[in-house]
Design an enzyme around this catalytic site. Sequence first.
Site: not given
Length: 192
Positions: A46, A51, A96-97, A138-139, A142
Site C-alpha cells: 500500500g 509518502q 511501513c515504507l 494503515h493508509e 497516513h
Amino acid sequence: MAILPLVIAPDPRLKTKSAPIEKIDDGIKKLAADMLDTMYRERGIGLAAVQVGQLKRLLVADVTWREEEGPGEQYVLVNPEIVEGSKEERVYKEGCLSFPDQFAEVMRPDTVRVRYLDLDGKPQEKTFEGLLATCIQHEIDHLNGIVFVDHISLVKRDMILRKLTKLKKAGAFEPDHVHGPHCNHSHDDHVL
Ligand code: GNR
Ligand code: NI
C-alpha cells in the site's frame, strides 16, 4: 511510469493531515499510477500520497501482487472515509515504507466499511477484510497524519525513531547509498 522518492521518518509531513481532492484530473491519475509503480518497486502492499510528498487524500493498495506474477488486485481510493469498523480486532506485525526495516504489532478492527471515490469520481462503498483491511486502515491513518508507531508503546516508538534518526543522519536513505552490513559512511569519501 515513474518511481517517486519516499518520505522517510522522522519527517513533519508524516504528521500532517492531507487535504481532500477537489477534482480528479489527469494529474491525480498520473500520481496514482506513479504511486503504484513506486509501491511495487519498493515491495509494498500500500502507499499513501503523503509518502511521496503529496499532501492529498489518495491511497493505493495491492496485497495480492507476487514477485513472479506481477500486479494483483489494485485499489485506488480518493478521499476515503471509514464508516464502520468491526468490534473484533486483529493483531498484525506491520511495516511501513517510510520506516525502513522497522516492524511492530498493531491491533486494529478486523474488517472496515469504507466510503471513497474511485478514479472515475464514482462514489463507492466497500467492506475490506483481512490483510487488505489492515493495509487500508494503515493508509487512511497516513492521510490523517498518523503512522503505525503511534499505535505502539512510547518505549518501542522511541526506539524505532531513534534508530531512523541515526540512519538518516548517516545518509542511509540517500538515493545513491550502497547498502551493506554495518555500513554507516558515504561511499563518495574517496572521490576527489
Ligand atoms: O508495505 C507495507 N506493508 C504493510 C504491512 C503490514 C501492514 C501495513 C503495511 S503498509 C506498508 C506500505 C506502507 O508504508 N504504506 O503506507
Ligand atoms: Ni505506511
